[in-house]
Design a protein around this motif. Sequence first.
Motif, PDB file in Angstrom:
ATOM      1  N   VAL A   1     -12.497 -27.730 -49.605  1.00 39.17           N
ATOM      2  CA  VAL A   1     -11.553 -27.741 -48.494  1.00 39.17           C
ATOM      3  C   VAL A   1     -12.268 -27.683 -47.150  1.00 39.17           C
ATOM      4  CG1 VAL A   1      -9.714 -26.668 -49.848  1.00 39.17           C
ATOM      5  CG2 VAL A   1     -11.330 -25.222 -48.581  1.00 39.17           C
ATOM      6  N   GLU A   2     -13.635 -27.496 -47.164  1.00 38.56           N
ATOM      7  CA  GLU A   2     -14.373 -27.472 -45.906  1.00 38.56           C
ATOM      8  C   GLU A   2     -15.145 -28.785 -45.773  1.00 38.56           C
ATOM      9  OE1 GLU A   2     -16.943 -26.033 -49.133  1.00 38.56           O
ATOM     10  OE2 GLU A   2     -14.966 -25.436 -48.376  1.00 38.56           O
ATOM     11  N   ARG A   3     -15.677 -29.023 -44.567  1.00 42.48           N
ATOM     12  CA  ARG A   3     -16.438 -30.241 -44.340  1.00 42.48           C
ATOM     13  C   ARG A   3     -17.750 -30.221 -45.129  1.00 42.48           C
ATOM     14  NH1 ARG A   3     -16.280 -31.662 -37.854  1.00 42.48           N
ATOM     15  NH2 ARG A   3     -14.022 -32.062 -37.705  1.00 42.48           N
ATOM     16  N   ARG A   4     -18.140 -31.410 -45.587  1.00 41.75           N
ATOM     17  CA  ARG A   4     -19.423 -31.528 -46.274  1.00 41.75           C
ATOM     18  C   ARG A   4     -20.534 -31.309 -45.245  1.00 41.75           C
ATOM     19  NH1 ARG A   4     -18.915 -36.193 -48.211  1.00 41.75           N
ATOM     20  NH2 ARG A   4     -18.509 -35.715 -50.406  1.00 41.75           N
ATOM     21  N   PRO A   5     -21.478 -30.397 -45.514  1.00 46.99           N
ATOM     22  CA  PRO A   5     -22.559 -30.154 -44.537  1.00 46.99           C
ATOM     23  C   PRO A   5     -23.420 -31.394 -44.347  1.00 46.99           C
ATOM     24  CG  PRO A   5     -23.019 -29.061 -46.636  1.00 46.99           C
ATOM     25  CD  PRO A   5     -21.614 -29.564 -46.723  1.00 46.99           C
ATOM     26  N   ARG A   6     -23.661 -31.733 -43.105  1.00 47.25           N
ATOM     27  CA  ARG A   6     -24.477 -32.908 -42.806  1.00 47.25           C
ATOM     28  C   ARG A   6     -25.958 -32.548 -42.895  1.00 47.25           C
ATOM     29  NH1 ARG A   6     -22.634 -35.663 -37.329  1.00 47.25           N
ATOM     30  NH2 ARG A   6     -24.247 -37.100 -38.073  1.00 47.25           N
ATOM     31  N   ALA A   7     -26.740 -33.472 -43.458  1.00 44.44           N
ATOM     32  CA  ALA A   7     -28.190 -33.235 -43.570  1.00 44.44           C
ATOM     33  C   ALA A   7     -28.794 -33.187 -42.175  1.00 44.44           C
ATOM     34  CB  ALA A   7     -28.834 -34.346 -44.395  1.00 44.44           C
ATOM     35  N   ARG A   8     -29.579 -32.139 -41.930  1.00 43.02           N
ATOM     36  CA  ARG A   8     -30.195 -31.955 -40.626  1.00 43.02           C
ATOM     37  C   ARG A   8     -31.512 -32.715 -40.593  1.00 43.02           C
ATOM     38  NH1 ARG A   8     -30.395 -27.822 -36.487  1.00 43.02           N
ATOM     39  NH2 ARG A   8     -32.519 -27.561 -35.678  1.00 43.02           N
ATOM     40  N   LEU A   9     -31.632 -33.599 -39.642  1.00 42.06           N
ATOM     41  CA  LEU A   9     -32.863 -34.380 -39.512  1.00 42.06           C
ATOM     42  C   LEU A   9     -33.954 -33.512 -38.902  1.00 42.06           C
ATOM     43  CD1 LEU A   9     -34.352 -37.092 -39.689  1.00 42.06           C
ATOM     44  CD2 LEU A   9     -33.415 -37.666 -37.430  1.00 42.06           C
ATOM     45  N   GLU A  10     -35.071 -33.427 -39.593  1.00 47.31           N
ATOM     46  CA  GLU A  10     -36.201 -32.638 -39.126  1.00 47.31           C
ATOM     47  C   GLU A  10     -37.437 -33.531 -39.031  1.00 47.31           C
ATOM     48  OE1 GLU A  10     -36.032 -29.647 -38.114  1.00 47.31           O
ATOM     49  OE2 GLU A  10     -34.158 -28.867 -38.968  1.00 47.31           O
ATOM     50  N   LEU A  11     -38.277 -33.265 -38.046  1.00 49.46           N
ATOM     51  CA  LEU A  11     -39.536 -33.987 -37.888  1.00 49.46           C
ATOM     52  C   LEU A  11     -40.676 -33.159 -38.456  1.00 49.46           C
ATOM     53  CD1 LEU A  11     -39.273 -35.483 -34.280  1.00 49.46           C
ATOM     54  CD2 LEU A  11     -38.816 -36.597 -36.458  1.00 49.46           C
ATOM     55  N   SER A  12     -41.555 -33.799 -39.200  1.00 45.49           N
ATOM     56  CA  SER A  12     -42.696 -33.107 -39.784  1.00 45.49           C
ATOM     57  C   SER A  12     -43.742 -32.806 -38.709  1.00 45.49           C
ATOM     58  CB  SER A  12     -43.325 -33.967 -40.885  1.00 45.49           C
ATOM     59  OG  SER A  12     -43.852 -35.162 -40.331  1.00 45.49           O
ATOM     60  N   ASP A  13     -44.683 -31.922 -39.054  1.00 46.11           N
ATOM     61  CA  ASP A  13     -45.770 -31.616 -38.115  1.00 46.11           C
ATOM     62  C   ASP A  13     -46.593 -32.854 -37.802  1.00 46.11           C
ATOM     63  OD1 ASP A  13     -44.969 -28.996 -38.054  1.00 46.11           O
ATOM     64  OD2 ASP A  13     -46.383 -28.327 -39.594  1.00 46.11           O
ATOM     65  N   GLN A  14     -46.757 -33.740 -38.808  1.00 43.34           N
ATOM     66  CA  GLN A  14     -47.506 -34.974 -38.565  1.00 43.34           C
ATOM     67  C   GLN A  14     -46.786 -35.858 -37.548  1.00 43.34           C
ATOM     68  OE1 GLN A  14     -48.119 -37.335 -42.056  1.00 43.34           O
ATOM     69  NE2 GLN A  14     -49.440 -38.816 -41.042  1.00 43.34           N
ATOM     70  N   ALA A  15     -45.432 -35.908 -37.655  1.00 42.75           N
ATOM     71  CA  ALA A  15     -44.667 -36.706 -36.696  1.00 42.75           C
ATOM     72  C   ALA A  15     -44.797 -36.126 -35.288  1.00 42.75           C
ATOM     73  CB  ALA A  15     -43.199 -36.772 -37.118  1.00 42.75           C
ATOM     74  N   TRP A  16     -44.776 -34.804 -35.179  1.00 39.81           N
ATOM     75  CA  TRP A  16     -44.955 -34.190 -33.862  1.00 39.81           C
ATOM     76  C   TRP A  16     -46.355 -34.460 -33.320  1.00 39.81           C
ATOM     77  CZ3 TRP A  16     -41.588 -32.371 -30.515  1.00 39.81           C
ATOM     78  CH2 TRP A  16     -40.318 -32.018 -30.948  1.00 39.81           C
ATOM     79  N   GLU A  17     -47.341 -34.527 -34.203  1.00 41.51           N
ATOM     80  CA  GLU A  17     -48.700 -34.842 -33.751  1.00 41.51           C
ATOM     81  C   GLU A  17     -48.773 -36.271 -33.218  1.00 41.51           C
ATOM     82  OE1 GLU A  17     -53.221 -35.072 -35.614  1.00 41.51           O
ATOM     83  OE2 GLU A  17     -51.684 -33.862 -36.600  1.00 41.51           O
TER      84      GLU A  17
END
Length: 397
Positions: free
Chosen positions: A47-63
């Motif tokens: 009866v609640e909203r399906r949780p949306r996948a949270r997009l995260e950036l890896s440490d390599q992407a931040w580098e």
Amino acid sequence: MLVARLLELEAAGALTTAHVRAGAQVGGVNVRTVWRWLDVARTEGRVERRPRARLELSDQAWEVLAQAGGNVSVLHRHLKDAGGEVPSLASLYRVVRRDLEAGRVLPDRVVVRREREEQRTRQALADLALAGTHEGGAAKAASAVLRSGEGGAVTGVALPAGAQLVRTSSVRAVAEAVGQAMAAEGSVCVFGDPGRGKTAAVRMALHEVPPGWRVTWVPVPVRPSVSGMRRAVFDALALPGRFPHTSARADAAVAGALGEARVLVVDEAQRLPVPCLEYLQSLWDDPGTRITLVLCGSGSERALARLPQLASRVGAWQEVPRLAAAEVAAVVTGFHPLWRTVPAPDLTWIDRSCAHGTFRMWAALTTHLQNALLTTADAAVDRALLGRLFRRGAPPL
């Protein structure tokens, strides 16, 4: 809460279209959306909203983002080139903005690049210093042959025809000392009696240096002076143009060339007087230079003792000892195939009677043995022949 209340009305048989329309008005959505919520609740029990996948950036992407100076478009192209599922450019912008607002710090790209290069250099130096030390037993490690070019030769090392350089325990120790000095941009002194293979060990250690490093061998002039040493360093660096007429211009040109990572090897350093050693110290102490100083030679440790200011800066004192008796058979048979036909007891007898663990003597005996086999018909490698080689290679009393 809205969906749960509508389900209660449905269970009681009192749910009408008016209820659904009123629920859509309260929730600020379309009527069809409310009917879809009800359908999901019936089929999935949710009866609640399906949780949306949270997009995260890896440490390599931040580098990668730091290397690009915060340019998200560059990161997006990098992810596309890497393959796999790639979020949209707009999504990347939102994620970067969200994390930065949450307190994520984007490192300076110059710092990131320097740290990456230093890490690669440290790893390469570790590979250089420790290569071959973890495989096989002592005999196998002692007989590991450095194959480089035709005949296994390394530039600057003269070998008999067919001979190959052998990576002994002393060579590995020199490679480790030089590698550690390069990692710290320090200095090392390689010393030992004549003929033990000091120069060959240093050349083997520096035969393949990590990317970004260069090796320069500085010949010591006959009866060296500071001006002669300055000219020797200038010529060894292969700097363009003529040698400057003033020492200040020459020093400026040399210091500019030494601004990149470089190993400066001074062979026969025992011939250097104190003023020349002071000149080398001034190059190494210059804040604009990046030098690893390698001083090599028989008696170089005694020459450095005359200048405590430089001796105190030496990070490693690496002696090249005589070839150990336990290594003789494995090392000599790896050095030249002619010795593979000689029994091990005879090799031990040769070393004890004549060579005394000195590589230069073994090279001379190899040359004499080659000549004897070429010039004497049906020559047999026995103790009589080897005895004649001893007399030919031994110095007069």
